[in-house]
Design a protein around this motif. Structure first.
Motif: not given
Lengths: 304, 292
Positions: B71-72, B77-80, B84-85, B262-263
């Protein structure tokens, strides 16, 4: 309409059948006028069906082109495949030590399947009750547990295996955890469905005798669903033996590792031997679990 | 309201209680014996698969931290925080997902066609010859017993890397799985129309077209759709052995520890699978006449 009845007695000789056919064809205009409905012109649904079929066919053909299928490639590939099949004869493990290695890996595969299935069942049990409408009336809990099970189920066993290999390293332990994860979703769903279709009367009986909610689940629902659970568990053990044979491909233990190794090194005789070994094992487990299943279900005709 | 529960004479009730104890005791010991065998089998399995409880607890933590890392983003940083990244490769992945769906579709369609052709020779009510039936059934059994990924491994070597081996592997496995279900549907049809059409002197093809097909078509389509659902999942991992689709990228991302990739790919796969399941379930329920 009276001509066929006499000729149908002519039996099934070729000339008799031909005469039947001629008679039937002669009757066709009559039939057309008499049963206009059966000879109806094209309907809207018919047109839609044809359009759908044409669309699917077009996708089929363009799809093959898109993925790079060509006649020459197919011929070359089939030629190769034919050579492989010839090289597979006779199937043999080569040496005795390799045979023992294969048998050990096969045992590991069955063990992975058994342990993974049981762990999955243990994990799935609480989720099954949480996701069943007649046990937990809370819609949010119900919805969340369903979606969680769906998500877990949406990830293939092979992907779980790859993830667990990353976490616990190569070996059969990763395989056990992979089977456990992917089956928790599937078994949880099946369990909740079995619980929802359970008969309500025993539950009401327990409640009316002064039992609490927990007692209602334990004595009202559990005896009904346990045989169903057991039979589903056996079924999953069966199907997991199949999946456990392949998770070795990504390094999660079992016979799959040897299988992919032998295929990649083009040892076709060993490959054929391994495939036969796997098929025989799966067949034996199928037969055993079918007998056990019918014994369990047969002994207590419960809710299905 | 008063109620009275009639009680049995003591001697009688004691006898009944004893009887009950005996019956229950027999069952209880049987259950205990079964449980002992089961636990012994599980212990053996645990020993064979090198299960180590200490390792398990340590690894539960490791798996938790793996999930957290999924999730990072690479910058911590957290994915959310930066969609875009997170989904930087969306265009590439969408194309690969499309390829995966195409592999699943072509594999299912090819498998369904082969299963359709084979299901009639395998059905006892349409094929009186036992040898033809035996051959058709054994062939289908072989096709469905070997996992599709094993076929894919072999085909990758014969046909080269790419989606072709994936399609063929799914087609062969599907032929076996669908052929069995199809032939079971055919065996359960009402034979009266078959006799009626046969009495008009129709050939085998006409017989199947007018007497059998109308009865079995909805069942066939329903099972084919179910197979498509299964094949979408399988096609997503075909890339693991080089047989096309999104699996290749997922494998790379997992192996190279690109956690956010992966996520992202997993989410794309799960969403696609769920959407396909929803749509096909609707169609299947409509076909079988059940409320959706």
């Amino acid at each position: 309409m009276n001509a066929p009845s006499s000729s149908s007695l002519a039996g099934h000789t070729a000339s008799g059948v031909n005469r039947l056919r001629e008679d039937a064809l002669r009757e066709l205009p009559h039939l057309r006028t008499r049963y206009a409905d059966a000879f109806r012109p094209v309907t809207r649904n018919g047109i839609l069906g044809v359009m759908l079929a044409v669309g699917l066919l077009a996708l089929f053909i363009t799809g093959f082109a898109e993925l790079g299928f060509s006649f020459a490639k197919m011929i070359a590939g089939l030629d190769q495949l034919g050579k492989f099949v010839i090289l597979m004869w006779p199937p043999t493990p080569g040496t005795m030590s390799r045979f023992l290695l294969f048998v050990h890996a096969l045992g590991e595969t069955v063990a992975i399947a058994a342990l993974g299935t049981v762990l999955a069942a243990i994990l799935a049990l609480p989720f099954g009750f949480l996701a069943a409408k007649n046990v937990v009336a809370n819609r949010i809990v119900h919805f969340l547990s369903r979606r969680l099970l769906d998500t877990v189920r949406g990830v293939d066993t092979l992907i779980w295996a790859l993830l667990w290999v990353n976490v616990v390293g190569l070996g059969p332990f990763a395989g056990v955890l992979a089977i456990m994860c992917s089956d928790t979703g599937a078994l949880g769903k099946l369990f909740s469905e079995a619980i929802e279709t359970a008969n309500r009367r025993p539950v009401e009986g327990v409640l009316s005798a002064g039992g609490g909610r927990l007692a209602a689940v334990r004595f009202g629902i559990l005896p009904q669903v346990l045989p169903v659970f057991a039979s589903q568990l056996l079924y999953y053990f069966e199907s997991n033996t199949r999946s456990a044979t392949i998770i070795g491909i990504v390094g999660a233990g079992g016979i799959g590792l040897h299988l992919s190794e032998q295929i990649r090194t083009l040892e076709w005789q060993h490959v054929a031997f391994l495939v036969i070994l796997i098929l025989a094992t799966v067949a034996v487990i199928d037969a055993l679990s079918t007998r056990l299943r019918s014994a369990i279900i047969g002994s207590r005709p419960a809710a299905t | 309201m008063t109620t009275s529960v009639p009680t049995l004479p003591p001697a009688h009730s004691r006898a009944l209680a004893l009887r009950y104890e005996r019956e229950i005791g027999a069952r209880r010991s049987r259950v205990l014996l079964g449980l002992a065998v089961f636990i012994a089998a599980m212990a053996t399995a645990g020993w064979m698969t090198e299960v180590n409880l200490g390792k398990l607890f340590q690894n539960i933590g490791a798996f938790g931290s793996y999930i957290v890392r999924l999730a990072h983003l690479a910058n911590g940083e957290p994915v959310w925080t930066d969609l875009g990244e997170w989904f930087w490769g969306l265009r590439k992945w969408t194309v690969l997902l499309g390829e995966t769906l195409l592999i699943a579709y072509l594999g299912t369609a090819l498998g369904a066609v082969c299963a359709f052709i084979l299901s009639f020779p395998a059905a006892f009510n349409l094929t009186p010859s036992p040898s033809i039936r035996f051959a058709a059934r054994r062939f289908m059994e072989f096709c469905r017993s070997v996992p599709e990924i094993v076929f894919a491994l072999v085909f990758v070597i014969a046909f080269g890397l790419g989606p072709i081996p994936g399609v063929l592997a799914l087609a062969i496995h599907g032929t076996g799985a669908l052929g069995k279900l199809f032939s079971e549907i055919v065996e359960n049809i009402d034979m009266a129309p078959v006799e009626g059409i046969r009495a008009t002197g129709a050939g085998r093809v006409a017989l199947i077209r007018f007497a059998v097909l109308p009865q079995v078509l909805s069942g066939f389509v329903s099972y084919t759709l179910l197979r498509f659902e299964i094949n979408v999942r399988s096609a997503a991992v075909m890339g693991f052995v080089g047989a096309g689709g999104i699996g290749q990228d997922l494998l790379e991302a997992i192996r190279k520890f690109y956690y956010s990739d992966v996520s992202a790919i997993l989410i794309l796969i799960i969403v696609t699978v769920m959407l396909i399941d929803m749509v096909t379930e609707r169609i299947r329920h409509a076909l079988t006449g059940m409320p959706a």
